[in-house]
Enzyme design. Structure first.
Site, PDB file in Angstrom:
ATOM      1  N   GLY A  18      46.675  34.038  52.634  1.00  0.00           N
ATOM      2  CA  GLY A  18      45.228  34.107  52.449  1.00  0.00           C
ATOM      3  C   GLY A  18      44.470  34.222  53.756  1.00  0.00           C
ATOM      4  O   GLY A  18      43.434  33.588  53.944  1.00  0.00           O
ATOM      5  N   GLY A  20      42.894  36.800  54.735  1.00  0.00           N
ATOM      6  CA  GLY A  20      41.627  37.483  54.447  1.00  0.00           C
ATOM      7  C   GLY A  20      40.571  36.485  54.003  1.00  0.00           C
ATOM      8  O   GLY A  20      39.411  36.539  54.432  1.00  0.00           O
ATOM      9  N   ASP A  73      41.451  43.083  51.599  1.00  0.00           N
ATOM     10  CA  ASP A  73      40.780  41.984  52.306  1.00  0.00           C
ATOM     11  C   ASP A  73      39.316  42.311  52.598  1.00  0.00           C
ATOM     12  O   ASP A  73      38.479  41.407  52.716  1.00  0.00           O
ATOM     13  CB  ASP A  73      41.497  41.662  53.618  1.00  0.00           C
ATOM     14  CG  ASP A  73      42.683  40.734  53.383  1.00  0.00           C
ATOM     15  OD1 ASP A  73      42.650  39.985  52.378  1.00  0.00           O
ATOM     16  OD2 ASP A  73      43.633  40.760  54.180  1.00  0.00           O
ATOM     17  N   GLU A 144      40.829  40.241  62.001  1.00  0.00           N
ATOM     18  CA  GLU A 144      42.030  39.689  61.352  1.00  0.00           C
ATOM     19  C   GLU A 144      43.178  40.682  61.528  1.00  0.00           C
ATOM     20  O   GLU A 144      43.014  41.878  61.292  1.00  0.00           O
ATOM     21  CB  GLU A 144      41.744  39.507  59.853  1.00  0.00           C
ATOM     22  CG  GLU A 144      42.973  39.081  59.066  1.00  0.00           C
ATOM     23  CD  GLU A 144      42.837  39.290  57.547  1.00  0.00           C
ATOM     24  OE1 GLU A 144      41.711  39.477  57.043  1.00  0.00           O
ATOM     25  OE2 GLU A 144      43.884  39.282  56.881  1.00  0.00           O
ATOM     26  N   GLU A 153      55.811  45.673  64.421  1.00  0.00           N
ATOM     27  CA  GLU A 153      54.641  46.563  64.429  1.00  0.00           C
ATOM     28  C   GLU A 153      53.332  45.848  64.777  1.00  0.00           C
ATOM     29  O   GLU A 153      52.338  46.493  65.098  1.00  0.00           O
ATOM     30  CB  GLU A 153      54.535  47.316  63.101  1.00  0.00           C
ATOM     31  CG  GLU A 153      54.555  46.419  61.894  1.00  0.00           C
ATOM     32  CD  GLU A 153      54.780  47.188  60.587  1.00  0.00           C
ATOM     33  OE1 GLU A 153      55.231  48.338  60.651  1.00  0.00           O
ATOM     34  OE2 GLU A 153      54.492  46.622  59.528  1.00  0.00           O
ATOM     35  N   CYS A 384      35.835  53.727  35.222  1.00  0.00           N
ATOM     36  CA  CYS A 384      36.517  54.924  35.711  1.00  0.00           C
ATOM     37  C   CYS A 384      37.472  55.485  34.657  1.00  0.00           C
ATOM     38  O   CYS A 384      37.016  56.021  33.648  1.00  0.00           O
ATOM     39  CB  CYS A 384      37.193  54.621  37.042  1.00  0.00           C
ATOM     40  SG  CYS A 384      37.322  56.094  38.078  1.00  0.00           S
ATOM     41  N   GLY A 386      38.854  53.913  32.485  1.00  0.00           N
ATOM     42  CA  GLY A 386      38.455  53.202  31.267  1.00  0.00           C
ATOM     43  C   GLY A 386      37.308  53.911  30.561  1.00  0.00           C
ATOM     44  O   GLY A 386      37.261  53.987  29.329  1.00  0.00           O
ATOM     45  N   GLU A 408      43.687  65.608  33.331  1.00  0.00           N
ATOM     46  CA  GLU A 408      44.573  64.945  34.296  1.00  0.00           C
ATOM     47  C   GLU A 408      46.004  64.849  33.742  1.00  0.00           C
ATOM     48  O   GLU A 408      46.970  64.901  34.495  1.00  0.00           O
ATOM     49  CB  GLU A 408      44.048  63.537  34.601  1.00  0.00           C
ATOM     50  CG  GLU A 408      44.948  62.735  35.530  1.00  0.00           C
ATOM     51  CD  GLU A 408      44.375  61.374  35.947  1.00  0.00           C
ATOM     52  OE1 GLU A 408      43.279  61.003  35.480  1.00  0.00           O
ATOM     53  OE2 GLU A 408      45.036  60.687  36.745  1.00  0.00           O
ATOM     54  N   HIS A 510      32.934  52.344  40.209  1.00  0.00           N
ATOM     55  CA  HIS A 510      33.631  51.051  40.265  1.00  0.00           C
ATOM     56  C   HIS A 510      32.647  49.925  40.599  1.00  0.00           C
ATOM     57  O   HIS A 510      32.513  49.544  41.761  1.00  0.00           O
ATOM     58  CB  HIS A 510      34.739  51.093  41.314  1.00  0.00           C
ATOM     59  CG  HIS A 510      35.885  51.943  40.895  1.00  0.00           C
ATOM     60  ND1 HIS A 510      36.929  51.459  40.146  1.00  0.00           N
ATOM     61  CD2 HIS A 510      36.134  53.258  41.088  1.00  0.00           C
ATOM     62  CE1 HIS A 510      37.791  52.437  39.898  1.00  0.00           C
ATOM     63  NE2 HIS A 510      37.329  53.533  40.459  1.00  0.00           N
ATOM     64  N   GLU A 512      32.939  46.863  40.216  1.00  0.00           N
ATOM     65  CA  GLU A 512      33.602  45.652  40.730  1.00  0.00           C
ATOM     66  C   GLU A 512      33.598  45.601  42.250  1.00  0.00           C
ATOM     67  O   GLU A 512      33.787  44.535  42.840  1.00  0.00           O
ATOM     68  CB  GLU A 512      35.037  45.561  40.184  1.00  0.00           C
ATOM     69  CG  GLU A 512      36.067  46.525  40.776  1.00  0.00           C
ATOM     70  CD  GLU A 512      36.089  47.904  40.123  1.00  0.00           C
ATOM     71  OE1 GLU A 512      35.089  48.276  39.484  1.00  0.00           O
ATOM     72  OE2 GLU A 512      37.106  48.612  40.261  1.00  0.00           O
TER      73      GLU A 512
END
Ligand code: GLN
Length: 563
Positions: A18, A20, A73, A144, A153, A384, A386, A408, A510, A512
C-alpha cells in the site's frame, strides 16, 4: 524563489503493502496543513505506460484528463487529495529510456557514451524536478517509487533520488520507507528482521530513511519501535505503525495520531499549521458505521481480481458514505450467468453495475443480466462496455434487432449497433491510440443524468474505440431509449437512459475515475440512492409521468400495430 521540498517513498520486503495509499495519505495530511502538494509515481517497468498491460497483472489503468493511461496508484492520489493530475505524474522506465534513446539518435549527446549514470538518472531527476519547476507554488513534491528496494530495475530511480538529496542539501528532502513487520503465528511474535534487511539494502545504496512506515497486523510495542529504530538508525518516534484498518481512508488519521505530519513539516522546515481533519474523520465515521447495507451486483470479466475494478470499488465507498449506506458488492462472473441464467445470481440485489471491458468473453452473460434488471425494474448502471451491452440488449429485446451486437466482436453483423469510431478505422498500433481522456458532454435537462449532475455541460474521462452507431438512433429512441448525453457536436452518444425504468443509465465514459472521498461522483451517488430506495421498497414502481410512451404512436402506425 523558494525551492520545493522533496519526499521520496520507497518500499521494502514485499510489494502490495500500500505504498500508493501511504503516499496519498502523506499528501493529504500536508495539504490539510495548507501546503501545496504534487504527487508522482515512478514505475520501474519498461512499458511506456500501463495502457497495454493486462489488468490481471497490473490492475486497472487509470486515465487522466489529459488522456494519460497511468498506474492505479494515481487513482489513490486523486481520490485522497482531490487534485486532478497530469501525465507528468506517472513516469515509467520505458518513458525515461525512450526519451534518452530518441535524443541519442538525434545526436544530442555529441558522441558521448550514453549510460545509466548520468544520462538515465539525469532524465529521472529532471522528471521529478519538473513537478516543482512547472508550478512554483508547489511546496512539496512526493515521489513514490514502484517495486521494492533490491529490485534490479529500481536502482537507477533510487540513485536519482539519492543524488537529488545530495544536491538539495540537508533538510530539503525526506525519505519514507514502507516495510512489512510480520507476525509469526506459531512463534506468537512480531519479527523485525525483514525490515532491518530492507533498510540495510537502502543504506547500501546511500539512502538513510528518516521515517519508517511499518505495515503490521498487530500493534507495535514501544520496545519493538525502539528495536527497529536502533537497527535502522531512525528515532523510535519515527517508526510509525501502519496497522490493518477497516478502510484505507483511516490511514491518514493513524499517521497523524502518531505525529507523522508534524515531524515532516519540522524536518523540512515548513511553516504549516496543524491540519483540521474533522471533515475527513466524519466521512470515515460514516464509512465505518453506515445506517444500512445494500447489495450491488458487479458483473464483469475480471471479478476475481479486484484491482481491475479499484476505482469502481472506491466510488461505491464514496457514494455509500454520502447516502449513509454500506454498499456490499456482489461479484458475478459474467460467464456464470451465461451458463446458469441470470435469476439465481441477481435475485436479491438492489442494483447492477456492468463495468468497462475488452474482448468478447462473458459479454453474452452481461447482456443477459441487463435483460433481467431492465425487466425487473432494478437500478442499472452501465459503464463503457457496460453501456454498449445495454444498447445491444435494448436493440435485441425491445427493438427486435435479433442479431444486434458490437462490431468489436463480430464483423459480419446485420445490426452492429455498436461500431468502430470514425477516427479508429486506420489505427493499427495499440499503445495510446484509443479515444482517451476528458471530453465534454451536453446533457438533456429532462434526464436522470441531469438530475444527478445539475449541470448542462459535464466533462468526463474516456477510454474506448467503439461507440453507439448513429445509424440506429431513430430505431432505438422510438422504442423508448433516451440519448440523454451527447458530445457538443451532437455526433457521439455519451449517455443512454430508459426513462420509464426506475434508474437505468449507461455511460460511454468512466465516471469512476472522477469520484473522490467527500465528493462522490454524481452518477454513483444517485445510482446508490436509487438502489437504496429499491432496497426499501422493491415493489413500488416509480411513477414517471413525464416519460414518453415506450413506443411512440407514429411508430405503431408505421408498424400497423395501432389498435
Ligand atoms: N471495448 C470497448 C471499446 O473499446 C469498451 C472499452 C471500455 O469499456 N473501456 O469501445
Amino acid at each position: 524563489m523558494k525551492g520545493a521540498k522533496y519526499i521520496f517513498v520507497t518500499g521494502g520486503v514485499v510489494s502490495s503493502l500500500g505504498k500508493g495509499i501511504a503516499s496519498a495519505s502523506i499528501g493529504v495530511l500536508l495539504q490539510k496543513r495548507g501546503l501545496k502538494v504534487n504527487i508522482q509515481k515512478m514505475d520501474p517497468y519498461i512499458n511506456v505506460d500501463p495502457g497495454t498491460m493486462n489488468p490481471f497483472q497490473h490492475g486497472e489503468v487509470f486515465v487522466l484528463d489529459d488522456g494519460a493511461e497511468t498506474d492505479l496508484d494515481l487513482g489513490h492520489y486523486e481520490r485522497f487529495t482531490g487534485q486532478s493530475l497530469s501525465r507528468d505524474n506517472n513516469v515509467t522506465a520505458g518513458q525515461v529510456y525512450l526519451s534518452v534513446i530518441n535524443r541519442e539518435r538525434k545526436g544530442d549527446y555529441l558522441g558521448a557514451t550514453v549510460q545509466v549514470i548520468p544520462h538515465i538518472t539525469n532524465e529521472i531527476k529532471s522528471r521529478i524536478r519538473k513537478l516543482a519547476r512547472r508550478d512554483e507554488t508547489v511546496d512539496v513534491v512526493i515521489t513514490e517509487f514502484g517495486g521494492t528496494v533490491g529490485d534490479i530495475e529500481s536502482l537507477p530511480f533510487l540513485e536519482a533520488a539519492r543524488q537529488i538529496a545530495l544536491e538539495e542539501g540537508p533538510g530539503n528532502t525526506l525519505f519514507v520507507h514502507l516495510t512489512l513487520v510480520p507476525y509469526i503465528e506459531t512463534a506468537g511474535e512480531i519479527k523485525t528482521k525483514p525490515t532491518q534487511h530492507s533498510v540495510r539494502d537502502l543504506r547500501e545504496i546511500g539512502i538513510q530513511p528518516q521515517v519508517l512506515l511499518c505495515r503490521t497486523s498487530k500493534p507495535l510495542s514501544d520496545a519493538i519501535r525502539e528495536k527497529i529504530g536502533l537497527f535502522c538508525s531512525i528515532p523510535a518516534k519515527n517508526v510509525i505503525e501502519s496497522i490493518d484498518v477497516d478502510t484505507i481512508y483511516e490511514v491518514p488519521l493513524l499517521y497523524h495520531e502518531q505525529g507523522l505530519d508534524n515531524y515532516i513539516v519540522d524536518y523540512l522546515g515548513l511553516d504549516a499549521p496543524d491540519p483540521d481533519l474533522s471533515e475527513w474523520e466524519e466521512i470515515v465515521r460514516k464509512i465505518k458505521r453506515p445506517d444500512k447495507h445494500i447489495r450491488i451486483g458487479i458483473c464483469g470479466k475480471y471479478v476475481h481480481l479486484k484491482d481491475a475494478y479499484k476505482s469502481i470499488i472506491e466510488s461505491f465507498i464514496h457514494a455509500g458514505a454520502e447516502n449513509n449506506v454500506k454498499v456490499d458488492l456482489v461479484w458475478i462472473a459474467s460467464e456464470d450467468i451465461k451458463l446458469n441464467g441470470a435469476e439465481q445470481y441477481l435475485k436479491g440485489i438492489d442494483g447492477l453495475l456492468i463495468p468497462g471491458g475488452f474482448g468478447e468473453r462473458g459479454v453474452e452473460g452481461k447482456i443477459e443480466s441487463i435483460h433481467y434488471v431492465r425487466e425487473h425494474n432494478i437500478p442499472f448502471f452501465g459503464i463503457c462496455l457496460g453501456m454498449q451491452c445495454a444498447v445491444i440488449e435494448f436493440a435485441r429485446n425491445v427493438a427486435g434487432l435479433a442479431d444486434a451486437h458490437s462490431y468489436e466482436f463480430y464483423r459480419d453483423l446485420k445490426h452492429p449497433v455498436i461500431h468502430l469510431m470514425a477516427d479508429q478505422h486506420e489505427v493499427t498500433e495499440m499503445g495510446g491510440t484509443m479515444r482517451l481522456g476528458a471530453f465534454p458532454c451536453i446533457l438533456d435537462e429532462n434526464s436522470k443524468s441531469y438530475e444527478a449532475y445539475q449541470e448542462r455541460t459535464i466533462s468526463e474521462r474516456h477510454r474506448h474505440r467503439y461507440e453507439f452507431y448513429n445509424y440506429y438512433r431513430d430505431q432505438l429512441t422510438s422504442r423508448g431509449l433516451k440519448l440523454s448525453g451527447l458530445s457538443p457536436d451532437g455526433k457521439l452518444v455519451e449517455i443512454v437512459e430508459i426513462p420509464s425504468h426506475r434508474w437505468f443509465v449507461g455511460v460511454q465514459f468512466h465516471p469512476e475515475l472522477k469520484s473522490r472521498l467527500g465528493n462522490a461522483h454524481p452518477l454513483f451517488r444517485e445510482f446508490v440512492r436509487a438502489a437504496s430506495e429499491y432496497h426499501d421498497n422493491p415493489n413500488q414502481p416509480e411513477l414517471n409521468l413525464e416519460t414518453e410512451p415506450v413506443v411512440k404512436p407514429e411508430l405503431l402506425d408505421e408498424l400497423n400495430l395501432r389498435q
